[in-house]
Structures are given as C-alpha cells and as structure tokens.
Design a protein around this motif. Structure first.
Motif, PDB file in Angstrom:
ATOM      1  N   ALA A 290     -15.953 108.732  25.672  1.00  0.00           N
ATOM      2  CA  ALA A 290     -15.911 110.234  24.989  1.00  0.00           C
ATOM      3  C   ALA A 290     -14.728 110.698  25.734  1.00  0.00           C
TER       4      ALA A 290
ATOM      5  N   TYR B 228     -27.208 111.345  17.949  1.00  0.00           N
ATOM      6  CA  TYR B 228     -26.039 110.989  18.681  1.00  0.00           C
ATOM      7  C   TYR B 228     -25.931 111.655  20.010  1.00  0.00           C
TER       8      TYR B 228
ATOM      9  N   LEU C  51     -22.794 111.713  23.485  1.00  0.00           N
ATOM     10  CA  LEU C  51     -21.458 111.303  23.926  1.00  0.00           C
ATOM     11  C   LEU C  51     -21.650 109.903  24.272  1.00  0.00           C
ATOM     12  N   GLY C  52     -20.489 109.300  23.823  1.00  0.00           N
ATOM     13  CA  GLY C  52     -20.476 107.807  24.005  1.00  0.00           C
ATOM     14  C   GLY C  52     -19.591 107.493  25.367  1.00  0.00           C
TER      15      GLY C  52
ATOM     16  N   LEU D  44     -15.114 108.242  15.313  1.00  0.00           N
ATOM     17  CA  LEU D  44     -15.661 108.528  16.812  1.00  0.00           C
ATOM     18  C   LEU D  44     -16.920 107.637  17.205  1.00  0.00           C
ATOM     19  N   LEU D  45     -17.541 107.224  16.373  1.00  0.00           N
ATOM     20  CA  LEU D  45     -18.876 106.261  16.422  1.00  0.00           C
ATOM     21  C   LEU D  45     -18.005 104.909  17.005  1.00  0.00           C
TER      22      LEU D  45
ATOM     23  N   THR E 169     -22.809 106.942   9.975  1.00  0.00           N
ATOM     24  CA  THR E 169     -23.063 108.120   9.943  1.00  0.00           C
ATOM     25  C   THR E 169     -23.643 108.357   8.516  1.00  0.00           C
TER      26      THR E 169
ATOM     27  N   MET F 263     -15.924 111.535  11.848  1.00  0.00           N
ATOM     28  CA  MET F 263     -17.141 111.151  12.525  1.00  0.00           C
ATOM     29  C   MET F 263     -17.427 109.605  12.598  1.00  0.00           C
TER      30      MET F 263
ATOM     31  N   LEU G 149     -19.467 115.829  12.210  1.00  0.00           N
ATOM     32  CA  LEU G 149     -19.475 116.377  13.477  1.00  0.00           C
ATOM     33  C   LEU G 149     -19.334 118.092  13.227  1.00  0.00           C
TER      34      LEU G 149
ATOM     35  N   LEU H 184     -18.816 108.530  20.477  1.00  0.00           N
ATOM     36  CA  LEU H 184     -20.015 109.052  20.166  1.00  0.00           C
ATOM     37  C   LEU H 184     -20.857 107.882  20.126  1.00  0.00           C
TER      38      LEU H 184
ATOM     39  N   LEU I 141     -22.837 119.514  20.759  1.00  0.00           N
ATOM     40  CA  LEU I 141     -23.233 118.436  19.640  1.00  0.00           C
ATOM     41  C   LEU I 141     -24.131 118.907  18.518  1.00  0.00           C
TER      42      LEU I 141
END
Length: 251
Positions: free
Chosen positions: A168, A162, A164-165, A130-131, A145, A127, A203, A136, A190
């Motif tokens: 993504a 959060y 989608l970044g 992904l950030l 997180t 997670m 996630l 994200l 999400l």
C-alpha cells in the motif's frame, strides 16, 4: 414531543422529478456549480431552476455558498451522491433515441465520477489493479472486485472485505498519496461502492477521492464537458495506467 416516523415519501418525491434528478446528477461529482450551469444541464429556464433549487435546499439535499456576486450550489455530502447511485442500480434504463444520448451513456459507463471518486469501467479497473498490485487485499478469500453474495443493489455497501495490502505505501506513495495524512481525516479511509453500470466494486471514501485527485493532477484524465460527470482518458493516462498499474483500457 418525540418525533414520529420519518417521512420517506416526502424525500422520495424530490427524486421523482426528472429535472430535479438532472440537477442533482450535475452536482454528483462533488463540485459547486452556479444556477446557470445547472439550468443548462437540466434543460430548464432560470425561473424553473430556481424553484427546484429552493426545494432541494429546503430538504437539505444541497447547500448554497456565495462567491462575490454569484451563488454556487453543491450536494450536502457524499450520502446524497450515494442515494443517486443506489437509485441508478435498480432503475430501468431509458431507451436511447439519439446518437447523442447513446454516446453520452457510453461515456458515463466507461469513466465517470461518483461524487468525488472514480466509477465506471475506469473506476472498477483501477480498483482491480490495486488488488492485483497488493495495494489493497481482500479478507474473504475472493481476490477480485466481483459482487459478493450479500451485496445489495438497492443500498451502499454496509461493510466490505478489503484492507490495505502489503504494498500500500509503495503503490499509493508512487501516486503521490500520503496514506498517513489521508488516514487522519474524519472521513473513512476505505469505503467501497457497487458500481451501478459494472456491477463490481470500486474504491470510494477518503482514499478513493485522493486517488481520483492524484490521477487528475497527473493529467491522466479530464472532464469531457464542464458540469458533467463523464471523464475522458488522455493519451498520457492510457500509457501511465498501463505502465504504473497494469490497467489496459486502450480498447
């Protein structure tokens, strides 16, 4: 006649029996298991397992399906797994009285499934990656997180910060995940949990389940034992997590 108050005590009593909790925990990764496997996991006789399964089915916590001569049991949905995770967040830790128990607890805290998505150190690390990679993005100005002030230990996250970044499509696509296809499912795309062992977010939801499935298909992790939630990273997984997502769990 209209219904009265919900009988919370009756449902709570089902979680008060250690053997029934072990049965539910064995099903908490979303799979369907036969009574024989559940009996082994819970340390029960076949007759005892049958009695517990009947009570859980009557309460609507599990369902049964036949495949040939065998009957398989599974949780009725992710909400039952969420109840188990919620209870784990504020339940006392049992004393470790053997090396075997200590090893199993360490394995669960390192990497496990939470219904059908990744949890433990592995889930939280994925997670966070992904950030960091832009798959994200946080909308509250906290790009980590970490547990937020309003997060309750005794309940699943009612809301999350959060989205989608900007990368993504690129990052999830690189894992073989079609975001458009996953987004068309009924399940929320999400969703996030406060990991009970790490006290940080991991996630969940449709995308969390798809990430776990994608990593499993690629051979990045495997189950330590059939019928258990603990996962083991493969050598390929350790290397791929480092190269593709910047996650270093080799230690």
């Amino acid at each position: 006649m209209s219904g009265g108050d919900v009988d919370i005590a009756r449902t709570a009593a089902l979680f008060a029996d250690p053997a029934r909790v072990r049965v539910l925990a064995a099903l908490a990764d979303g799979r369907s298991l036969p009574a024989s496997v559940l009996a082994s996991e819970a340390g029960l006789s076949a007759q005892g397992t049958s009695a517990h399964l009947a009570k859980l089915r009557e309460a609507g916590l599990i369902v049964a399906e036949r495949s040939g001569r065998h009957r398989f049991y599974r949780l009725t949905g992710a909400h039952v797994g969420e109840v188990l995770e919620t209870l784990a967040r504020f339940s006392p830790v049992q004393p470790v009285t053997s090396l075997k128990a200590g090893t199993r607890l360490a394995a669960l805290r390192f990497a496990r499934t939470c219904y059908d998505h990744l949890a433990g150190r592995l889930g939280v690390a994925v997670m966070a990656a992904l950030l960091d990679q832009g798959a994200l993005a946080a909308t509250d100005g906290i790009p980590t997180t970490q547990r937020r002030e309003h997060d309750r230990l005794s309940a699943p996250l009612a809301s999350h910060p959060y989205v989608l970044g900007p990368r993504a499509q690129e990052i999830f696509g690189g894992l073989g995940i079609d975001l458009d296809e996953v987004g068309r499912r009924r399940r929320p795309l999400l969703k996030f949990c406060l990991d009970w062992s790490e006290q940080r977010h991991h996630l969940a939801g449709a995308l969390g389940a798809e990430v776990a499935e994608a990593l499993h298909r690629r051979g990045w992790f495997e189950r330590r034992k059939p019928g258990q939630r603990a996962l083991r990273l493969t050598d390929r997984g350790v290397q791929a997590l480092r190269d593709d997502l910047g996650v270093d769990l080799a230690a």
